[in-house]
Design a protein around this motif. Structure first.
Motif, short mmCIF file in Angstrom:
data_model
loop_
_atom_site.label_atom_id
_atom_site.label_comp_id
_atom_site.label_asym_id
_atom_site.label_seq_id
_atom_site.Cartn_x
_atom_site.Cartn_y
_atom_site.Cartn_z
N TYR A 115 3.69 -5.50 17.75
CA TYR A 115 3.09 -6.26 18.84
C TYR A 115 2.76 -7.70 18.42
O TYR A 115 2.74 -8.60 19.25
CB TYR A 115 1.82 -5.57 19.33
N THR A 116 2.49 -7.90 17.14
CA THR A 116 2.11 -9.24 16.66
C THR A 116 3.15 -9.84 15.71
O THR A 116 3.12 -11.05 15.46
CB THR A 116 0.76 -9.17 15.92
N GLY A 117 4.01 -9.00 15.15
CA GLY A 117 4.97 -9.49 14.18
C GLY A 117 4.40 -9.62 12.78
O GLY A 117 5.07 -10.12 11.87
N GLN A 118 3.16 -9.17 12.58
CA GLN A 118 2.51 -9.27 11.27
C GLN A 118 3.05 -8.21 10.31
O GLN A 118 3.19 -7.05 10.67
CB GLN A 118 1.00 -9.08 11.42
N VAL A 119 3.38 -8.65 9.10
CA VAL A 119 3.77 -7.71 8.05
C VAL A 119 2.50 -7.10 7.48
O VAL A 119 1.66 -7.79 6.90
CB VAL A 119 4.58 -8.41 6.94
N ILE A 120 2.34 -5.80 7.67
CA ILE A 120 1.12 -5.12 7.24
C ILE A 120 1.10 -4.93 5.73
O ILE A 120 0.14 -5.30 5.04
CB ILE A 120 1.00 -3.74 7.94
N LYS A 121 2.18 -4.38 5.20
CA LYS A 121 2.26 -4.10 3.77
C LYS A 121 3.69 -3.74 3.39
O LYS A 121 4.45 -3.25 4.23
CB LYS A 121 1.31 -2.94 3.40
N ALA A 122 4.04 -3.97 2.14
CA ALA A 122 5.33 -3.54 1.62
C ALA A 122 5.10 -2.71 0.37
O ALA A 122 4.27 -3.08 -0.48
CB ALA A 122 6.21 -4.75 1.29
N VAL A 123 5.79 -1.58 0.26
CA VAL A 123 5.64 -0.71 -0.91
C VAL A 123 7.02 -0.42 -1.48
O VAL A 123 8.02 -0.40 -0.76
CB VAL A 123 4.93 0.62 -0.55
N ASN A 124 7.06 -0.20 -2.78
CA ASN A 124 8.30 0.19 -3.44
C ASN A 124 8.64 1.62 -3.03
O ASN A 124 7.85 2.53 -3.26
CB ASN A 124 8.16 0.07 -4.96
N GLU A 125 9.79 1.81 -2.44
CA GLU A 125 10.17 3.13 -1.91
C GLU A 125 10.20 4.19 -3.00
O GLU A 125 9.81 5.33 -2.79
CB GLU A 125 11.56 3.02 -1.24
N GLN A 126 10.65 3.80 -4.22
CA GLN A 126 10.76 4.77 -5.31
C GLN A 126 9.42 5.16 -5.92
O GLN A 126 9.36 6.07 -6.73
CB GLN A 126 11.68 4.23 -6.42
N ARG A 127 8.34 4.45 -5.53
CA ARG A 127 7.02 4.76 -6.07
C ARG A 127 6.12 5.49 -5.08
O ARG A 127 4.97 5.79 -5.39
CB ARG A 127 6.33 3.48 -6.54
N ARG A 128 6.64 5.74 -3.90
CA ARG A 128 5.87 6.52 -2.93
C ARG A 128 5.61 7.93 -3.48
O ARG A 128 6.47 8.51 -4.15
CB ARG A 128 6.59 6.63 -1.60
#
Length: 387
Positions: free
Chosen positions: A106-119
């Motif tokens: 709705y706002t286009g704000q990037v909330i967070k990015a995480v490394n997929e292999q570390r989930r």
């Protein structure tokens, strides 16, 4: 024969026990992965949905992610149907560098990015399938899965009661001695879940051995499995300004049922964009239809509806929900969870049964008389009573 089966069950169990414990424990976590992941990280998966406000253009949102992470290419976009769910965009610089980016649509704000292999659940899945050891781990888990099937069958033979012991074999005697209670926990609980864990392990062989996967297609379609790839397309002469929105509109128009949408971008040049939508309205899980679009324009290239797929394809789609327990939703998931947790305890209780056997005292041998006692016995003379 029963002694041979007992010996086989014992040593195969000892050989594969640790791997079975790890695979069963991680499998029990993965049963509710889709429900637990958003609960563990609510700020990543949920947003505040403004009343009456529509989401921004998908092309705009994808552009925001690309600008935020230059050098990364778009890999996948996951769109949930709930209004309060964030948009999850996967970008990568290769197989070893993948980022999962949560965006407020709705706002286009990037909330967070995480490394997929570390989930957390990614690591759990790697443990479950490969023991985090790559190809070597896959070989180990494949062999252990096969052994586990043999253990279930031999365990059932050893459990099978005689007429006068049937009640004993279907009840756990909670007030019994430790040895008896441990045996009941291993044998009786194992009996109650043996069908479920056998089927789950059997489905697991599909990922372990290619010939098992091919057997499904050969049996139902008469031909071996052929990997489905995105169709080849001609490069777009002119890029459409909102081609992702065009793709979504076409998908919503063709696949009208309720369910999440996944847009997967072409890995190689000249391939179409793959879009799939899971049918949440279907009676069984993992019912998915596919559509293919030209990159840059969003022009429809091909549609693959689930109802038009072959019997082999449909049967293969059932393997995953049967293996994870998601086939019929919550009821089968709960059954799979109970079975997986019970399977986790079987290597432990089985090992304790073996230890208890080893600790059994051997019958004491008759004490040999001392040499002087033997000599005295030879010299003595016994007389009749009264003399």
């Amino acid at each position: 024969m029963k002694k041979i089966i007992d010996w086989l069950h014992l040593w195969l169990g000892i050989a594969s026990g640790l791997v079975v414990l790890i695979v069963a424990a991680t499998g029990s976590l993965l049963v509710f992965e889709d429900e637990l992941e958003p609960m563990l990280h609510p700020s990543f998966y949920y947003v505040q949905a403004p009343e009456g406000e529509k989401a921004l253009s998908m092309d705009v949102l994808a552009g925001v992610v690309k600008d935020r992470y230059p050098g990364y290419k778009l890999r996948e976009i996951n769109i949930e149907q709930e209004a309060n769910r964030s948009l999850i965009v996967l970008v990568d610089k290769g197989k070893d560098d993948i980022l999962a980016v949560a965006v407020n649509q709705y706002t286009g704000q990037v909330i967070k990015a995480v490394n997929e292999q570390r989930r957390f659940f990614y690591v759990v899945l790697q443990l479950h399938r490969y023991l985090c050891m790559g190809k070597v781990g896959k070989v180990i888990t494949s062999i252990s899965c096969t052994i586990f099937l043999i253990l279930v069958i031999t365990g059932l033979v050893l459990w099978w009661p005689k007429r006068n012991t049937r009640k004993q074999r279907i009840r756990v005697k909670w007030n019994a001695s430790w040895k008896r209670l441990n045996w009941d926990l291993h044998a009786v609980l194992g009996f109650y879940v043996h069908i479920v864990i056998f089927v789950i392990a059997l489905m697991g062989l599909t990922w372990s051995y290619e010939w098992v996967n091919n057997l499904i297609y050969l049996t139902l379609d008469g031909k071996p499995y052929k990997k489905i790839t995105a169709p080849k397309v001609e490069p777009a002469k002119a890029k459409h300004t909102a081609y992702l929105d065009r793709i979504l509109a076409s998908t919503d128009s063709a696949l009208t049922y309720h369910g999440p949408i996944k847009i997967r971008f072409a890995e190689k040049k000249g391939e179409a964009i793959t879009v799939n939508r899971k049918n949440k309205d279907a009676a069984i899980d993992n019912t998915i239809s596919f559509m293919y679009f030209q990159p840059g324009t969003g022009a429809l290239v091909k549609t693959r509806l689930y109802e038009n797929e072959s019997r082999g394809f449909k049967a293969r789609r059932l393997v995953y929900p049967i293996h994870t327990g998601s086939l019929l939703g919550w009821p089968t998931k709960i059954i799979a969870l109970i079975a997986a947790l019970t399977a986790t305890t079987l290597p432990v209780t089985g090992f304790c049964v073996w230890l208890n056997r080893k600790k059994k005292k051997k019958p004491a041998r008759a004490k040999k008389p001392a040499l002087n006692e033997v000599l005295l016995a030879k010299d003595s003379v016994s007389f009749p009573a009264g003399i």
